[in-house]
Design an enzyme around this catalytic site. Sequence first.
Site, PDB file in Angstrom:
ATOM      1  N   SER A 174      37.388  51.566  27.777  1.00 36.23           N
ATOM      2  CA  SER A 174      37.166  52.189  29.093  1.00 36.23           C
ATOM      3  C   SER A 174      37.495  53.672  29.031  1.00 36.23           C
ATOM      4  O   SER A 174      36.969  54.464  29.805  1.00 36.23           O
ATOM      5  CB  SER A 174      38.031  51.507  30.149  1.00 36.23           C
ATOM      6  OG  SER A 174      37.770  50.125  30.153  1.00 36.23           O
ATOM      7  N   HIS A 181      34.222  43.757  27.423  1.00 37.31           N
ATOM      8  CA  HIS A 181      34.679  42.794  28.429  1.00 37.31           C
ATOM      9  C   HIS A 181      33.637  41.676  28.589  1.00 37.31           C
ATOM     10  O   HIS A 181      33.971  40.507  28.738  1.00 37.31           O
ATOM     11  CB  HIS A 181      34.884  43.488  29.776  1.00 37.31           C
ATOM     12  CG  HIS A 181      35.924  44.563  29.758  1.00 37.31           C
ATOM     13  ND1 HIS A 181      35.617  45.893  29.914  1.00 37.31           N
ATOM     14  CD2 HIS A 181      37.272  44.508  29.608  1.00 37.31           C
ATOM     15  CE1 HIS A 181      36.727  46.617  29.868  1.00 37.31           C
ATOM     16  NE2 HIS A 181      37.745  45.800  29.671  1.00 37.31           N
TER      17      HIS A 181
HETATM   18  P1  AMP Z   1      41.333  46.525  29.303  1.00 40.71           P
HETATM   19  O1  AMP Z   1      40.477  46.395  30.526  1.00 40.71           O
HETATM   20  O2  AMP Z   1      41.015  47.707  28.451  1.00 40.71           O
HETATM   21  O3  AMP Z   1      42.808  46.355  29.616  1.00 40.71           O
HETATM   22  O4  AMP Z   1      40.959  45.311  28.387  1.00 40.71           O
HETATM   23  C1  AMP Z   1      40.861  44.006  28.879  1.00 40.71           C
HETATM   24  C2  AMP Z   1      40.582  43.087  27.736  1.00 40.71           C
HETATM   25  O5  AMP Z   1      39.376  43.491  27.095  1.00 40.71           O
HETATM   26  C3  AMP Z   1      41.684  43.111  26.662  1.00 40.71           C
HETATM   27  O6  AMP Z   1      41.892  41.790  26.197  1.00 40.71           O
HETATM   28  C4  AMP Z   1      41.078  43.988  25.595  1.00 40.71           C
HETATM   29  O7  AMP Z   1      41.567  43.696  24.302  1.00 40.71           O
HETATM   30  C5  AMP Z   1      39.607  43.625  25.709  1.00 40.71           C
HETATM   31  N1  AMP Z   1      38.751  44.677  25.152  1.00 40.71           N
HETATM   32  C6  AMP Z   1      38.799  46.012  25.423  1.00 40.71           C
HETATM   33  N2  AMP Z   1      37.894  46.670  24.655  1.00 40.71           N
HETATM   34  C7  AMP Z   1      37.284  45.736  23.880  1.00 40.71           C
HETATM   35  C8  AMP Z   1      36.275  45.790  22.879  1.00 40.71           C
HETATM   36  N3  AMP Z   1      35.703  46.925  22.502  1.00 40.71           N
HETATM   37  N4  AMP Z   1      35.896  44.629  22.287  1.00 40.71           N
HETATM   38  C9  AMP Z   1      36.475  43.446  22.645  1.00 40.71           C
HETATM   39  N5  AMP Z   1      37.428  43.334  23.595  1.00 40.71           N
HETATM   40  C10 AMP Z   1      37.836  44.453  24.203  1.00 40.71           C
END
Ligand code: AMP
Length: 279
Positions: free
Chosen positions: A186, A37
């Site tokens: 997460s 993030h």
């Molecule tokens: P989430 O909080 O998991 O819904 O993710 C929020 C944003 O963070 C989304 O656009 C995900 O694709 C991105 N994201 C989650 N994990 C990663 C990671 N390891 N590397 C880059 N972006 C990520």
Amino acid sequence: MRIVETARELSDLSHSKKQGGLKVALVPTMGALHEGHRSLIHVAQQHADFVIVSIFVNRLQFNNEEDFETYPVTLDDDIAICRSSGVSALYMPSSKSMYPDSFGTSVEVSGLTARFEGASRPGHFSGVTTVVTKLLTASAPDIAVFGQKDFQQFAVLRKLVDDLDIPVEMVMAPTIREEDGLALSSRNVRLNKDSRRRAVSISQGLFHSLTLFQSGVRDTQELNEAARKSCADEIAIDYVQIVDAQTLENVSEAHVGDVLLFAGTIDGIRLIDNIIFTA
Ligand code: AMP
């Protein structure tokens, strides 16, 4: 850093910044923030003057009640991370303010949502597209940043803004990984020691397939199989598939720019990852 809790406040804030000549970026998240993030925030800061992060654990996109109930929530840490990362504003709506009892709209993208995560997690993408439509409408950003980690999600959201003429530039930021290659997520905190050790075989498989591609192998069955075989036996594979990056259709011969998509479950925890073939 401003913290806002309603769509109205968010909208007023964003419009006032845009009127003042600033370029606004939105980084939507579900919290439990990690380095992945943080890198999205960093990318947003490279493109815009005023970066808004949203944190909302969107019940609509969970097809599994237990997954929703056990989704990690670390709000104090998240706020501290946003502050230390120089985020301009944090949007943290309550469930009631996002979805009041009267709420009755669903946004659906067809086609791209039929396979992979869409097939395995019914209702997931309509939850994503509904909440992202709300977030984009309220924050009216010039750009929105999403991670490559959720490759299909990015393809679906790109189609959403295209189809609905939402005037926002969609930016995809690269996947951030642990030192051993496991993509940050997460949900990784839920992995026990053994599962965590085995989970690394997912990215090893993807990178093995990439190496074969770079050494000249083009047959997608062979490349898919190479990734599949590297996976630890304890991982129940949902899909390992090379697709065209725009259409997400299977290809028989891999090209630079195609994507190898992976999803599997270990110890009841669903993990996804992908790799883009580069020369
Ligand atoms: P989430 O909080 O998991 O819904 O993710 C929020 C944003 O963070 C989304 O656009 C995900 O694709 C991105 N994201 C989650 N994990 C990663 C990671 N390891 N590397 C880059 N972006 C990520």
